[in-house]
Structure formats: C-alpha cells, structure tokens
Design a protein around this motif. Structure first.
Motif, mmCIF file in Angstrom:
data_model
loop_
_atom_site.group_PDB
_atom_site.id
_atom_site.type_symbol
_atom_site.label_atom_id
_atom_site.label_comp_id
_atom_site.label_asym_id
_atom_site.label_seq_id
_atom_site.Cartn_x
_atom_site.Cartn_y
_atom_site.Cartn_z
ATOM 1 N N VAL A 23 109.442 27.645 56.058
ATOM 2 C CA VAL A 23 108.530 28.119 55.009
ATOM 3 C C VAL A 23 109.101 27.637 53.676
ATOM 4 C CG1 VAL A 23 107.463 30.128 53.916
ATOM 5 C CG2 VAL A 23 108.026 30.193 56.362
ATOM 6 N N ASP A 24 108.337 26.819 52.953
ATOM 7 C CA ASP A 24 108.835 26.273 51.683
ATOM 8 C C ASP A 24 107.866 26.558 50.551
ATOM 9 O OD1 ASP A 24 111.295 24.865 52.476
ATOM 10 O OD2 ASP A 24 109.941 23.702 53.744
ATOM 11 N N PHE A 25 108.438 26.892 49.404
ATOM 12 C CA PHE A 25 107.622 27.155 48.201
ATOM 13 C C PHE A 25 107.831 26.042 47.177
ATOM 14 C CE2 PHE A 25 107.743 31.269 50.134
ATOM 15 C CZ PHE A 25 106.562 31.876 49.757
ATOM 16 N N PHE A 26 106.735 25.587 46.589
ATOM 17 C CA PHE A 26 106.787 24.580 45.530
ATOM 18 C C PHE A 26 106.074 25.130 44.299
ATOM 19 C CE2 PHE A 26 107.034 22.308 49.522
ATOM 20 C CZ PHE A 26 108.020 21.353 49.295
ATOM 21 N N TYR A 27 106.817 25.222 43.209
ATOM 22 C CA TYR A 27 106.281 25.681 41.924
ATOM 23 C C TYR A 27 105.858 24.448 41.147
ATOM 24 C CZ TYR A 27 106.712 27.980 37.223
ATOM 25 O OH TYR A 27 106.522 28.473 35.944
ATOM 26 N N LEU A 28 104.565 24.372 40.838
ATOM 27 C CA LEU A 28 104.025 23.227 40.097
ATOM 28 C C LEU A 28 103.480 23.704 38.762
ATOM 29 C CD1 LEU A 28 101.874 21.722 43.016
ATOM 30 C CD2 LEU A 28 104.257 21.203 42.469
ATOM 31 N N SER A 29 103.562 22.847 37.757
ATOM 32 C CA SER A 29 103.025 23.234 36.451
ATOM 33 C C SER A 29 102.614 22.003 35.653
ATOM 34 C CB SER A 29 104.070 24.028 35.660
ATOM 35 O OG SER A 29 103.565 24.385 34.382
ATOM 36 N N MET A 30 101.615 22.190 34.804
ATOM 37 C CA MET A 30 101.310 21.188 33.792
ATOM 38 C C MET A 30 102.523 21.111 32.859
ATOM 39 S SD MET A 30 98.307 19.922 34.355
ATOM 40 C CE MET A 30 97.839 19.170 32.790
ATOM 41 N N PRO A 31 102.722 19.949 32.214
ATOM 42 C CA PRO A 31 103.876 19.850 31.298
ATOM 43 C C PRO A 31 103.789 20.878 30.178
ATOM 44 C CG PRO A 31 102.707 17.727 31.498
ATOM 45 C CD PRO A 31 101.965 18.696 32.335
ATOM 46 N N GLU A 32 102.556 21.173 29.743
ATOM 47 C CA GLU A 32 102.393 22.187 28.699
ATOM 48 C C GLU A 32 101.396 23.238 29.187
ATOM 49 O OE1 GLU A 32 101.160 22.495 23.952
ATOM 50 O OE2 GLU A 32 100.583 20.763 25.156
ATOM 51 N N VAL A 33 101.756 24.514 29.065
ATOM 52 C CA VAL A 33 100.849 25.602 29.442
ATOM 53 C C VAL A 33 100.255 26.183 28.170
ATOM 54 C CG1 VAL A 33 100.701 27.907 30.463
ATOM 55 C CG2 VAL A 33 102.023 26.119 31.607
ATOM 56 N N VAL A 52 91.475 20.603 53.725
ATOM 57 C CA VAL A 52 91.985 20.051 52.468
ATOM 58 C C VAL A 52 93.494 19.916 52.653
ATOM 59 C CG1 VAL A 52 92.337 20.435 50.000
ATOM 60 C CG2 VAL A 52 90.183 21.131 51.057
ATOM 61 N N SER A 53 93.999 18.720 52.597
ATOM 62 C CA SER A 53 95.421 18.499 52.862
ATOM 63 C C SER A 53 96.187 18.290 51.557
ATOM 64 C CB SER A 53 95.601 17.292 53.783
ATOM 65 O OG SER A 53 95.048 16.147 53.165
ATOM 66 N N VAL A 54 97.488 18.420 51.653
ATOM 67 C CA VAL A 54 98.353 18.302 50.476
ATOM 68 C C VAL A 54 99.431 17.260 50.757
ATOM 69 C CG1 VAL A 54 100.051 19.525 49.046
ATOM 70 C CG2 VAL A 54 97.978 20.712 49.806
ATOM 71 N N ASN A 55 99.630 16.371 49.824
ATOM 72 C CA ASN A 55 100.746 15.434 49.928
ATOM 73 C C ASN A 55 101.705 15.728 48.779
ATOM 74 O OD1 ASN A 55 102.521 13.317 49.926
ATOM 75 N ND2 ASN A 55 100.973 11.787 50.479
ATOM 76 N N ILE A 56 102.778 16.386 49.119
ATOM 77 C CA ILE A 56 103.668 16.884 48.053
ATOM 78 C C ILE A 56 104.289 15.731 47.256
ATOM 79 C CG2 ILE A 56 105.760 17.127 49.484
ATOM 80 C CD1 ILE A 56 104.569 19.616 46.781
ATOM 81 N N GLU A 57 104.437 14.582 47.891
ATOM 82 C CA GLU A 57 105.013 13.429 47.163
ATOM 83 C C GLU A 57 104.145 13.033 45.972
ATOM 84 O OE1 GLU A 57 108.054 12.466 47.366
ATOM 85 O OE2 GLU A 57 108.209 13.986 48.931
ATOM 86 N N ASN A 58 102.819 13.187 46.140
ATOM 87 C CA ASN A 58 101.908 12.845 45.044
ATOM 88 C C ASN A 58 101.968 13.847 43.896
ATOM 89 O OD1 ASN A 58 101.120 10.831 46.711
ATOM 90 N ND2 ASN A 58 99.160 11.762 47.298
ATOM 91 N N LEU A 59 102.595 14.985 44.150
ATOM 92 C CA LEU A 59 102.616 16.059 43.153
ATOM 93 C C LEU A 59 103.984 16.199 42.488
ATOM 94 C CD1 LEU A 59 100.659 18.658 45.318
ATOM 95 C CD2 LEU A 59 99.744 17.353 43.389
ATOM 96 N N ARG A 60 104.868 15.283 42.846
ATOM 97 C CA ARG A 60 106.268 15.418 42.425
ATOM 98 C C ARG A 60 106.433 15.595 40.908
ATOM 99 N NH1 ARG A 60 110.481 16.207 44.995
ATOM 100 N NH2 ARG A 60 109.299 16.096 46.927
ATOM 101 N N LYS A 61 105.573 14.913 40.151
ATOM 102 C CA LYS A 61 105.725 14.997 38.685
ATOM 103 C C LYS A 61 105.436 16.396 38.142
ATOM 104 C CE LYS A 61 101.070 13.260 37.840
ATOM 105 N NZ LYS A 61 100.212 12.263 37.221
ATOM 106 N N TYR A 62 104.740 17.224 38.926
ATOM 107 C CA TYR A 62 104.423 18.577 38.462
ATOM 108 C C TYR A 62 105.474 19.622 38.879
ATOM 109 C CZ TYR A 62 99.659 16.682 37.907
ATOM 110 O OH TYR A 62 98.570 15.944 37.552
ATOM 111 N N ILE A 63 106.400 19.208 39.765
ATOM 112 C CA ILE A 63 107.307 20.212 40.323
ATOM 113 C C ILE A 63 108.226 20.820 39.259
ATOM 114 C CG2 ILE A 63 109.311 20.515 41.847
ATOM 115 C CD1 ILE A 63 107.914 18.852 43.925
#
Lengths: 390, 390
Positions: A6-16, A361-372
C-alpha cells in the motif's frame, strides 16, 4: 490473494491558491496484489491522511489504518467490506480515518475489478448502467459580468447543466442577486442551474432564507450547502420555508451514519456524496440504496480528477432514477493529468461510467513525478513514512 | 495580547497495550502570551493531529490549523470563539481539525484565565459552581470474578458510582449477564452502576435489545454507546424499547452539530461530551446550554489526565442539575503525571472543579520529558515540525 503493498503519493500544483478549488493537490493510494495494482484518491489534506496511515497506536480503538489493511485478503467485495469494518473498529477514535479509508477502499475496488477483469459497477451487482447529466461545476467569478461570461461559455460548450459556487457568493445579498441573475442570463432559460453556497451562512437560517426569492426567480435547480454539514435544524428549517428550491448537501459527510442523518433529518432533496471522503465505494454504494428508499436524489460530489469521478460514478451507475452528476470543468493541470483515460461527454451531452476493468481510469505515476511532494515522517528517530521511490 | 507561540508535545507510555485505555498517550498543547502559558490536551492520535496543525494548504477551506491561530489576539473569550470559527471555515475539509482545535481551545481558555487570574468557569459566566458525583470509570475485567473484585474494591474505596465498559462486554450474551451480575454484586445495591458497550454492536439494535433485561435487573443507571456515534436510527429504536435504562452517548462527536443531532434524534438520556474532541471548551459550553434546553443530562467524557478532567468539568461546573462526572481510576502513570494539581474526592465522595486560575491544573513539561515522543516531519526537504526542545 493478499494485499502486497500500500503506497501513498502526495501530489500538488507548484503553487496552491487561496480559492475554493480542491483540485490543487491530491493524495493517491496504490495497492498491489497478484500482479495487478489498484488506485484510489483521498479528498483533502494529504499529509494528515498519510500521518493517520502510519501513526503509532494510541489504544485498541485508535490504531493507524495500516494495521487494518496490510496483508489482508482481497478475493471478493466481502473482503473489502471487512477491511472497512475493521478500520471503523480499530480506528474509531482517529478522526481522519474515514478520509484515508476512502482512498484505500477505492483502490481496493479498482484492484479487485482488475484482478477479475470487470468494471467496479459489475462488482457492485449492476448489470446495466445509465448515462448521467453532467453539470459543469465551477466557482462564481469575482464580478457578475464575469459570472455571466462563464455561464455563457458553458452553454456554448453544450452543457445541459451548470453549477456556480463559493467565491463572493453569500456575503452580500444585492451582490448575490446580481450574480444569480448573471448566471441565469448567461446560461439561458433551458439549462439546469445549481447554486452552491459553500457553507457560507454557518447555521444562520435567516441569511439563507433571504436569498430564496432570488433563487426562485432564476429557477435554481437546488441550493447547495447553505450551512455547515449536519446542521440538521438549520437545514430542516430552511427546507420548511423553501417552496420551490430543494436543498442539496452532504459532501462533508465522512461516514454513512452522518449521511443517513442528513437524509432523515435535514429535509434535503439531494444527498451529495464524495466517495473520496465518505469511506469510499463501500459506504457510497450503501448510501445509494438508502437514498432510494428515502426518495432522496443521490448525486456524486467530485471536484478533482477523473479517477475520483469514476469512483464517484460507480456506486450509482446502475440507478436510472439518479440522473445528475457533478463534473468539474476548472481542474488544475495536476488533476487533469492523474487519469490516463478521460470521462468526456457524448454528442448528446451525457457522460458514461467507464467500461474498463476496475475504475477504467488508470494512473501512471511516472507521468506525475513533477507533482510529487516529498514527505518524510520520523518518530523516535525512525522513518515511519517516506515518499515511495517508484 | 497576541498569541506568541503554539507548541505541541506528543507523550506516550513506553509500551502501548492493545486495550481500550485512552490514557496511554497524550498530545499536549502549550500556548504562550504576555508572560503566561496555557495548556490543553487533544484526545487521540497525536501524530495525526500534529500533521493537521502544520500541513501544507490544500485549498481555501483546507488549511492547516496554524493559519487560524498563530499571532491572533487573545484578550477575551470572544477572541477564542473567533479562532474556533476561523478554524471551522479555513479547515472545513480537514477532518482531523476538530480534535486538534480541541486542545488549542482548551489551552487558550487556560491561558486567558491565567492572564486575568480567574478560573475558566468564571470566564464562562458561572458565579457559583457545584460538586459532581464522580463515577469510577474502568474497563470490564477478563472474567466475571475479576469484575466482581474490581467493583468491590471501588465500593470499598468510597465511590458513589462506578462504570464498567469495553473489554469482553457485548460479544456473548451469557458472559455479559455474568459480568453485569458480578458488577452489581461487587458494587452493592446502593452504588450507581453505568455500563459502557463501547460501540460493540455497530448499529445492530437486536443485539443491544437482547441485553436490556439483564441491564434492568442490575438497575443499570445507563447503557452507553451501544452503537457507533451518530447511528441515530439505532439509538432511537433502542430508546423506544428500553423502558427503564436510559441511553448515553456522544463521546465520538467531534463538533456541536453532531452532538445536537444525537440530542435531537438519538433518544438519549445523557449526552457525553469530551472537551478534548468536540472542539474544546467553546463547543462544550454551548452544548451544556443546548442539553439544558432539551432536558438531556450533560456528562463529561474523560479518560485521560486531570488537565483534561478540569477542561471537561469547567463547561458545566455551574449547572447544579448536571450532577454526574466521569472520573477515570485506571490511569497510566503518564496521565497521572501530566497535571501538577490533582482533582480528588472530598470526604463525601464528591469532586469539585479547581478554583485556581485557568484550568487550575498546571503542567511542567520538564517533569514529563521521559514520555516525550520525538517527531520530525519534513516536506520537500524542509522540516515543518519537530518536537520543541523545551
């Protein structure tokens, strides 16, 4: 088949930004078993939910969520329900638990659907699914002129329904009237027009009631969240005096009991359930049945990714009577990028629950790396959480 | 006077046992202003509450609690109420917020009382305070024989009331009957005897109803938490069939609206409020008034330190009609060590709200150093929380 990780990934826009836009960050959950993976999304405050997953035990009814999840079997939906029940028993006094459980439960359904190669709605027993009318969910603009333009664009874009909420609404009655009229004018006479007060009146029935005439005049389809969640007396009182505009609420419910209380004692016409908050698909699906019995319309609450939208659609995809769906149209790029597959309107302006396995709906975490967002939590010098390397 | 600093201390026993004893860890809050300091205690899951205080903002209604607290004025109780309101607006979608706010609100009342050199109950407008009957709150033992011995010891110790809960209770009716009879036998015919089911029956009314006869036969003063918090239908149904044993519940309520729902729609005779969960003294005091209006008895829920007990007593100290108080008697050493002053029974077996400034129970963090759990939280490589050095 047992849960392997079980893994959690916190993603965010650069500015909130300091606006009521919940698509600016996200907490994704990935659960793996038997060569497959399922993904889920928890609504709101990623760091707090991560902490609730890994925190040390306080006592027998205040354990971290991981103690109810890791290593458990996941062969059918009974196993998922069992995990949900276990979390409620073992994390009874951990307030954040239901938000965290929501993402876990969604990921487990996605995983189970992929393991069995069927959509989640099939796991829930729906043989047939029905199209929904998506309402273009967006924030009120700063000025009535801009709200008018937003409504006009939404109409030109072919939507059958539109919702405006938050922003300046609720703070000044004459300004509210201007925004309401602008919204209706821009939307034209045919579109369904929903209004979301975003709890701005707390539990002040008079403040809310003073807007009813204007809401009636623009033929509002509903008035949403005039009050804080579970302010039952205020909801019931307003419902008693509102002749033509039904109330909607419930997005703040973090478990079934709260949503049942809103249905039974709030006088609402629409119960809005966020699968990412209420305890996931398990709780949402039970509430679909309950709302049916009580003649209250069930609507999803979704203001984030297409992954969350699919999770919110599955529980009521097979109920033709519940026709409306929240469809966010102002998503930040992060939320757009989360799902590889998109839920788009068809030529008639309806949306359909995905037909793919799991959530479709699938997720590719590699594509989201910049948001981590990189997180590390240490207790007594020992690292108890760090962002997974991959 | 402005808030100068807010510090959280996570304390724990070296070993946390898998039992329903909430005194095994604690989260203390220290707030400083004008040369004084106030202390509060949050119920449950210290790490999760710390995370909610320091987490990055998700959106305008999901901010960390610190954004509503630090640097704010604290000159009278209106300022404290304002902070409470601000937290509810700015952390609306942060589920853990109310548990964290509870400790903050309590610390602010303690601070304000010390700044003005008056007890908290005075700040709340009470000119006179009344003694309470403490019930010796403890867990059922593993066997009826041991439960009998515990009850007997409690009677010998001069208590007027005793409560047993959790442990084996609720899982097997014949074993439950044996424990109930043992408790009454040990307590003797005079003592008030409360029974706490610890939510063991979920929302299963039949399971609960099957114990009513045995509860009546031992003249139970109340049946507490037969169901999960806010299972209103289950509470109301059981209340309808229970002729002699009133229901008690509400400790799980994490805000005023939830507690009002329990009072209005749960059919309960006693509303049990934990100031460390419900939003602090601000929320608890409002609920005292609400319970009075609705003819429901208000009782504190407290299973931790004397600091928490004082915070729980202050909101209803001036109401003579509300006579009962939960008084934990099996505290772990940590919880015993937290307050420098003790709330002890008088010769007649009553307890009294402390007369000292603020909560009248002070904390010396240096004496608690051996219990401190060292925590460090890093986000994007930056430390956003670490246990204060002193």
């Amino acid at each position: 088949m047992k849960i392997e990780s079980v893994d959690f990934f916190y993603l965010s826009m650069p500015e909130v930004l300091d606006i009521g836009d919940g698509s600016q960050d996200a907490l994704l959950v990935r659960i793996r078993a038997g060569g497959h993976e399922g993904w889920g999304e928890c609504e709101a405050s990623p760091l707090t939910s991560i902490a609730s997953y890994v925190c040390p035990t306080s006592h027998s009814a205040c354990k971290p969520l991981k103690s109810s999840v890791e290593g458990r079997p996941v062969n059918d939906i009974k196993d998922i329900r069992k995990i949900s029940q276990l979390v409620h028993e073992q994390s009874l006094d951990l307030l954040q638990a239901d938000h965290t459980l929501s993402g876990i439960d969604i990921a487990l359904y996605d995983l189970l659907g992929r393991l069995k190669n069927v959509p989640v709605f099939d796991l829930l027993g729906y043989k047939k699914v029905y199209p929904k009318i998506p309402y273009a969910s967006q924030l009120f603009a700063d000025t009535p002129e801009e709200t008018f333009e937003k409504a006009k664009r939404t109409r030109a874009d072919g939507f059958r329904a539109v919702k405006f909420g938050w922003g300046p609404f609720g703070k000044n009655i004459s300004n509210d009237v201007d925004h309401l009229n602008a919204a209706r004018e821009g939307a034209g006479p045919e579109m369904l027009l929903m209004i979301d007060a975003g709890t701005v009146w707390g539990d002040d029935v008079q403040e809310a009631a003073s807007r009813l005439k204007a809401l009636e005049e623009v033929n509002a389809y509903w008035l949403e969240e005039p009050f804080f969640n579970l302010s039952l007396q205020a909801y019931q009182s307003l419902s008693n005096v509102s002749q033509k505009v039904p109330l909607a609420g419930g997005e703040g419910c973090s478990n079934e009991a709260q949503a049942r209380a809103m249905i039974d004692h709030g006088g609402i016409g629409f119960i809005q359930i966020d699968a990412g908050r209420v305890g996931g698909i398990t709780a949402a699906h039970r509430l679909v049945k309950y709302a049916s019995e009580k003649n209250v319309q069930y609507v999803n609450h979704t203001f984030t990714s297409n992954l969350a939208l699919s999770a919110s659609l599955q529980p009521y995809a097979g109920v033709d009577n519940f026709k409306i769906s929240e469809y966010p149209v102002e998503l930040k790029q992060l939320a757009k990028d989360i799902g590889n597959e998109k839920i788009e309107r068809d030529a008639e302006g309806y949306i359909h629950v995905p037909q793919g396995a799991g959530l479709g709906v699938s997720v590719n975490i590699e594509n989201l790396r910049k948001y981590i967002v990189d997180v590390e939590i240490k207790v007594q010098g020992k690292v108890i959480y760090q962002t997974p390397a991959n």
